[in-house]
Design an enzyme around this catalytic site. Structure first.
Site, PDB file in Angstrom:
ATOM      1  N   TRP A   1      26.650  11.093 -31.862  1.00  0.00           N
ATOM      2  CA  TRP A   1      27.781  10.151 -31.825  1.00  0.00           C
ATOM      3  C   TRP A   1      27.577   8.918 -32.692  1.00  0.00           C
ATOM      4  O   TRP A   1      28.473   8.082 -32.784  1.00  0.00           O
ATOM      5  CB  TRP A   1      28.025   9.684 -30.380  1.00  0.00           C
TER       6      TRP A   1
ATOM      7  N   LYS B   1      30.353  21.404 -33.433  1.00  0.00           N
ATOM      8  CA  LYS B   1      30.390  20.874 -32.058  1.00  0.00           C
ATOM      9  C   LYS B   1      30.120  19.377 -32.161  1.00  0.00           C
ATOM     10  O   LYS B   1      28.980  18.946 -32.310  1.00  0.00           O
ATOM     11  CB  LYS B   1      29.293  21.549 -31.233  1.00  0.00           C
TER      12      LYS B   1
ATOM     13  N   SER C   1      18.867  14.163 -30.434  1.00  0.00           N
ATOM     14  CA  SER C   1      17.616  13.720 -29.820  1.00  0.00           C
ATOM     15  C   SER C   1      16.539  14.814 -29.903  1.00  0.00           C
ATOM     16  O   SER C   1      16.858  16.010 -29.942  1.00  0.00           O
ATOM     17  CB  SER C   1      17.870  13.357 -28.359  1.00  0.00           C
TER      18      SER C   1
ATOM     19  N   TYR D   1      16.834  28.223 -27.578  1.00  0.00           N
ATOM     20  CA  TYR D   1      18.039  29.073 -27.608  1.00  0.00           C
ATOM     21  C   TYR D   1      17.887  30.151 -28.685  1.00  0.00           C
ATOM     22  O   TYR D   1      18.234  31.306 -28.488  1.00  0.00           O
ATOM     23  CB  TYR D   1      19.298  28.262 -27.931  1.00  0.00           C
TER      24      TYR D   1
ATOM     25  N   GLU E   1      17.306  17.470 -37.274  1.00  0.00           N
ATOM     26  CA  GLU E   1      17.175  16.068 -37.712  1.00  0.00           C
ATOM     27  C   GLU E   1      17.134  15.282 -36.414  1.00  0.00           C
ATOM     28  O   GLU E   1      18.142  15.202 -35.710  1.00  0.00           O
ATOM     29  CB  GLU E   1      18.410  15.609 -38.491  1.00  0.00           C
TER      30      GLU E   1
ATOM     31  N   CYS F   1      19.589   6.511 -36.708  1.00  0.00           N
ATOM     32  CA  CYS F   1      18.365   7.285 -36.473  1.00  0.00           C
ATOM     33  C   CYS F   1      17.198   6.726 -37.277  1.00  0.00           C
ATOM     34  O   CYS F   1      16.075   6.698 -36.798  1.00  0.00           O
ATOM     35  CB  CYS F   1      18.601   8.741 -36.798  1.00  0.00           C
TER      36      CYS F   1
ATOM     37  N   GLU G   1      12.008   5.352 -28.849  1.00  0.00           N
ATOM     38  CA  GLU G   1      13.234   5.074 -29.592  1.00  0.00           C
ATOM     39  C   GLU G   1      14.239   4.423 -28.642  1.00  0.00           C
ATOM     40  O   GLU G   1      14.664   5.025 -27.662  1.00  0.00           O
ATOM     41  CB  GLU G   1      13.808   6.379 -30.140  1.00  0.00           C
TER      42      GLU G   1
HETATM   43  P1  NAD Z   1      21.832  14.298 -28.132  1.00  0.00           P
HETATM   44  O1  NAD Z   1      20.673  15.124 -28.521  1.00  0.00           O
HETATM   45  O2  NAD Z   1      22.029  13.970 -26.710  1.00  0.00           O
HETATM   46  O3  NAD Z   1      23.198  15.024 -28.570  1.00  0.00           O
HETATM   47  C1  NAD Z   1      23.374  15.540 -29.860  1.00  0.00           C
HETATM   48  C2  NAD Z   1      24.320  16.719 -29.782  1.00  0.00           C
HETATM   49  O4  NAD Z   1      23.720  17.738 -28.983  1.00  0.00           O
HETATM   50  C3  NAD Z   1      25.664  16.401 -29.134  1.00  0.00           C
HETATM   51  O5  NAD Z   1      26.689  17.107 -29.806  1.00  0.00           O
HETATM   52  C4  NAD Z   1      25.491  16.923 -27.729  1.00  0.00           C
HETATM   53  O6  NAD Z   1      26.702  17.314 -27.123  1.00  0.00           O
HETATM   54  C5  NAD Z   1      24.600  18.129 -27.944  1.00  0.00           C
HETATM   55  N1  NAD Z   1      23.820  18.467 -26.749  1.00  0.00           N
HETATM   56  C6  NAD Z   1      23.385  17.626 -25.761  1.00  0.00           C
HETATM   57  N2  NAD Z   1      22.712  18.324 -24.818  1.00  0.00           N
HETATM   58  C7  NAD Z   1      22.714  19.618 -25.219  1.00  0.00           C
HETATM   59  C8  NAD Z   1      22.159  20.811 -24.679  1.00  0.00           C
HETATM   60  N3  NAD Z   1      21.492  20.817 -23.532  1.00  0.00           N
HETATM   61  N4  NAD Z   1      22.333  21.961 -25.374  1.00  0.00           N
HETATM   62  C9  NAD Z   1      23.023  21.974 -26.530  1.00  0.00           C
HETATM   63  N5  NAD Z   1      23.573  20.892 -27.080  1.00  0.00           N
HETATM   64  C10 NAD Z   1      23.421  19.721 -26.448  1.00  0.00           C
HETATM   65  O7  NAD Z   1      21.748  13.040 -29.061  1.00  0.00           O
HETATM   66  P2  NAD Z   1      22.703  11.787 -29.094  1.00  0.00           P
HETATM   67  O8  NAD Z   1      22.401  10.988 -27.889  1.00  0.00           O
HETATM   68  O9  NAD Z   1      24.109  12.215 -29.341  1.00  0.00           O
HETATM   69  O10 NAD Z   1      22.237  11.051 -30.428  1.00  0.00           O
HETATM   70  C11 NAD Z   1      21.214  10.151 -30.463  1.00  0.00           C
HETATM   71  C12 NAD Z   1      19.967  10.790 -31.013  1.00  0.00           C
HETATM   72  O11 NAD Z   1      20.216  11.381 -32.280  1.00  0.00           O
HETATM   73  C13 NAD Z   1      18.872   9.790 -31.260  1.00  0.00           C
HETATM   74  O12 NAD Z   1      17.638  10.298 -30.837  1.00  0.00           O
HETATM   75  C14 NAD Z   1      18.870   9.630 -32.765  1.00  0.00           C
HETATM   76  O13 NAD Z   1      17.715   9.153 -33.334  1.00  0.00           O
HETATM   77  C15 NAD Z   1      19.214  10.988 -33.210  1.00  0.00           C
HETATM   78  N6  NAD Z   1      19.743  10.980 -34.558  1.00  0.00           N
HETATM   79  C16 NAD Z   1      18.991  11.516 -35.570  1.00  0.00           C
HETATM   80  C17 NAD Z   1      19.456  11.508 -36.879  1.00  0.00           C
HETATM   81  C18 NAD Z   1      18.677  12.091 -38.015  1.00  0.00           C
HETATM   82  O14 NAD Z   1      19.242  12.342 -39.056  1.00  0.00           O
HETATM   83  N7  NAD Z   1      17.408  12.339 -37.893  1.00  0.00           N
HETATM   84  C19 NAD Z   1      20.712  10.972 -37.148  1.00  0.00           C
HETATM   85  C20 NAD Z   1      21.450  10.446 -36.102  1.00  0.00           C
HETATM   86  C21 NAD Z   1      20.952  10.473 -34.799  1.00  0.00           C
END
Ligand code: NAD
Length: 501
Positions: free
Chosen positions: A162, A186, A240, A250, A262, A297, A397
Site C-alpha cells: 500500500w 492483487k 513484508s 505457496y 522485494e 521500503c 523496520e
Molecule cells: P504485506 O506483506 O502485509 O502485504 C503486501 C501484499 O501481500 C498485500 O497485497 C497483501 O494483501 C498481501 N498479503 C498479505 N498477507 C498475505 C498472505 N498471507 N498471503 C498472500 N498475500 C498476502 O506488506 P504491506 O504491509 O502492504 O507493505 C509494507 C511492507 O512492504 C514493508 O515491509 C515494506 O518495507 C515492504 N515494501 C518493500 C518494497 C521493496 O521494493 N523492497 C517496496 C515497498 C514496500
C-alpha cells in the site's frame, strides 16, 4: 487552485473486481471496507475476491495467453497499446492522483507530481523498450542454427503493498505485459482504488480481455489463492518479509512457480566526518526518512554518523523535520501526509515507547491532528538519537517517519555498523573523498548505494535488495529477465554446401 476536498467528495471510484475485461462483484458477494487515512472515514466498500474469483481471473489470463492475442502479437502492437495506456494515465492524472491520495494518504501534490507521472513514465518506458531488444544466436557448428529467444512466462501474479500503489504496480505490470505475459494484479487491501482505475484505462487503451485482471481482496484469501494457483507461472511480490516467505511456501506446495521478492528495509544513511556540505546532507537525510511519512521500503531509517559531526547534523535534521508541513493530504501545501492505517499508526507510535525504554533521546514521536480534521493518522517527524544499532530501534523496520541515529568514529566502523542489519535494500554515503566513497560503496551490502545524495533514481536503474530485503529486481531492462524465459531452438540446417541444381 483546485478544491481537492470537493473533488474527492464527488469521486465515484470503481470498486468491483476486473476479470476477463469486465468489472464484476465477487461471486459470493463479499466486500471489505476501505477507509481514508486522511480522516479515518469509510471511503467505500470494495469487492473482496475469493478463491473462485482468483481462479476465474487466472483462467481468463491463461486463456488469453494461450490464444496469442497479446502473447504473440507484434511487439510494435503491444508497444502502441501500452503507450496509449501511459497517455491515458496522464490524461486522467487528477483522478488517479486523487484516488491515490484519499486511499493511501499521500499528499495530493506528490501524487500529481510524482506517483502518477512516474507510473505513466514506467509504462511508456517499457512500451518503448520492447521492440529494441534482440535475441541471440549461439555459436553452433555450421550444420546447425541455434536461436536463443526470450519467451513470455505465461500468467504473472503481481501482489503489491500500500505504500506506493501505482508506482510499484507499474514497475511490475509494465515489463510483464510488454514482454507478452498475462497479468493478475492483487492490490493491497488498503489501496485498491487506483488499481481499479488503471484496469479501466487498460481496457480503454486496447489491452485485450483477460490479459490484465485486477482482484482486490484480503491477503490471506486472494493473495494466497494467487500464490497457490497451479496456472500461475510467476509471482512478483513487494511487501513484508513474512508474507514474502509465505509465497515461497505457496510455490513449493503448488507448482513450483517462480517467486521474485522485494521486501523490507532498514536503510543506512552513513555520514562521515569529511562531508563537505552538512546543510545539504541534513536536507537529504531528513527527506530520505520523512518523505511519504517514512512509509518507503528503502527509506533511510538509520543515520550512522561520525561523532565529530553528530551534534551539528542531528540539530539540522531535527530542524528540517520540524519545518516540514505535516497535514491534510488534500491540501496542496502539505509535504508530509498520513500513516496509511490505524493499525500502522499504532505500530509506529509503539516504537516511541520502545526507543525511550532503550535509552534514546526522542525528538517528536507524537500523534498530531491537523486543523479541521477530526481524525486521521498523523505522526510528527521523529528522531531517536543515541540508538544502539543492535537494539530493536536499530534493527526493526518501523515503516513510519522515525529516524534512528547511531554515532560511530571513522569510515570502517560506519560501514561495519551499516552492514549490521538483516536487511540490505539501500544505503547512502556522505563523504568528501572519492577514494573513501568508492571503497565504502563496494563494501556496503545493499542493492542501491547513493553517494552524496539520497533516493536519486529512475526507471533506468535496477532496484531490489540483498539479504532479507529480497531477491528480485524491478526496473531497468533487467526487469525483462524476470518476465521471460530463455528458449533454445536448435535447427539442423545440414552441411553448409550450395549446389547448382
Ligand atoms: P504485506 O506483506 O502485509 O502485504 C503486501 C501484499 O501481500 C498485500 O497485497 C497483501 O494483501 C498481501 N498479503 C498479505 N498477507 C498475505 C498472505 N498471507 N498471503 C498472500 N498475500 C498476502 O506488506 P504491506 O504491509 O502492504 O507493505 C509494507 C511492507 O512492504 C514493508 O515491509 C515494506 O518495507 C515492504 N515494501 C518493500 C518494497 C521493496 O521494493 N523492497 C517496496 C515497498 C514496500
Amino acid at each position: 487552485m483546485t478544491d481537492w476536498i470537493t473533488a474527492a467528495a464527488a469521486l465515484k471510484p470503481e470498486t468491483r473486481l476486473f476479470i476477463n475485461g469486465e468489472f464484476r462483484s465477487a461471486r459470493d458477494g463479499a466486500t471489505f471496507d476501505s477507509f481514508s487515512p486522511r480522516d479515518g472515514r469509510l471511503l467505500c466498500t470494495v469487492s473482496a475476491a475469493g478463491e473462485a474469483d482468483v481462479d476465474a481471473a487466472v483462467r481468463a489470463a491463461a486463456h488469453a495467453f494461450e490464444s496469442g492475442v497479446w502473447s504473440r502479437a507484434d511487439r510494435r502492437e503491444r508497444a502502441r497499446v501500452l503507450a496509449r495506456l501511459s497517455d491515458l494515465m496522464l490524461e486522467n492524472l487528477d483522478e488517479l492522483a486523487l484516488l491515490e491520495s484519499i486511499d493511501s494518504g499521500h499528499p495530493i501534490g506528490d501524487a500529481r507530481r510524482v506517483d502518477v507521472p512516474q507510473a505513466a513514465r514506467t509504462v511508456r518506458w517499457y512500451a518503448e523498450a520492447i521492440d529494441k531488444i534482440y535475441d541471440e544466436i549461439a555459436p553452433t557448428p555450421q550444420t546447425a542454427l541455434a536461436l536463443i529467444t526470450r519467451e513470455p512466462l505465461g500468467v504473472v501474479g503481481a501482489v503489491v503493498p500500500w505504500n506506493y500503489p501505482l508506482i510499484i504496480t507499474a514497475w511490475k505490470i509494465a515489463p510483464a505485459l510488454a514482454a507478452g505475459n498475462s497479468v493478475v494484479l492483487k492490490p493491497a487491501e488498503l489501496t485498491s482504488l487506483s488499481a481499479l482505475k488503471l484496469a479501466q484505462l487498460a481496457a480503454e487503451a486496447g489491452i485485450p480481455a483477460g490479459v490484465f485482471n485486477v482482484v482486490p481482496g484480503l491477503g490471506p484469501v486472494a493473495g494466497q489463492a494467487l500464490g497457490r494457483h497451479p496456472l500461475v507461472n510467476k509471482i512478483t511480490f513487494t511487501g513484508s518479509p513474512a508474507v514474502g516467505r509465505g509465497f515461497l511456501t505457496y510455490s513449493g506446495e503448488s507448482n513450483g512457480k517462480q517467486v521474485a521478492l522485494e521486501l523490507g528495509g532498514k536503510s543506512a544513511q552513513v555520514v562521515l566526518a569529511d562531508t563537505e556540505d552538512l546543510a545539504a546532507c541534513a536536507e537529504a537525510v531528513a527527506w530520505g526518512i520523512f518523505y511519504n511519512a517514512g512509509q518507503t521500503c528503502h527509506g533511510g531509517s538509520r543515520l550512522i554518523v561520525d561523532e565529530r559531526v553528530h551534534d551539528e547534523l542531528v540539530d539540522r535534521v531535527v530542524t528540517v523535520g520540524r519545518s516540514l508541513v505535516l497535514g491534510d493530504p488534500l491540501d496542496e501545501a502539505t509535504q508530509i501526509g498520513t500513516i496509511a492505517s490505524a493499525k500502522q499508526l499504532e505500530r509506529v507510535l509503539e516504537y516511541t515507547d520502545i526507543a525511550r525504554a532503550e535509552g534514546a533521546v526522542v525528538h517528536g514521536g507524537n500523534r498530531v491532528r491537523p486543523e479541521g480534521l477530526a481524525s486521521g493518522y498523523y505522526v510528527e517527524p521523529t528522531v531517536f538519537d543515541g540508538v544502539d544499532n543492535a537494539g530493536r530501534i536499530g534493527q526493526e523496520e518501523i515503516f513510519g517517519p522515525a529516524l534512528a541515529v547511531t554515532s560511530v568514529r571513522g569510515a570502517a566502523e560506519a560501514v561495519r555498523v551499516a552492514n549490521e542489519s538483516e536487511y540490505g535494500l539501500a544505503a547512502s554515503l556522505w563523504t568528501g573523498s572519492i577514494t573513501t566513497a568508492h571503497a565504502a560503496a563496494r563494501m556496503l551490502r545493499a542493492g542501491t548505494v547513493w553517494v552524496n545524495t539520497f533516493d536519486a533514481s529512475d526507471i533506468i536503474t535496477p532496484f531490489g535488495g540483498f539479504k532479507n530485503s529480497g531477491s528480485g529486481r524491478d526496473r531497468s531492462l533487467h526487469a525483462f529477465d524476470a518476465y521471460t524465459a530463455l528458449k533454445t531452438t536448435w535447427i539442423n540446417v545440414g552441411a553448409p554446401q550450395l549446389s547448382n541444381d
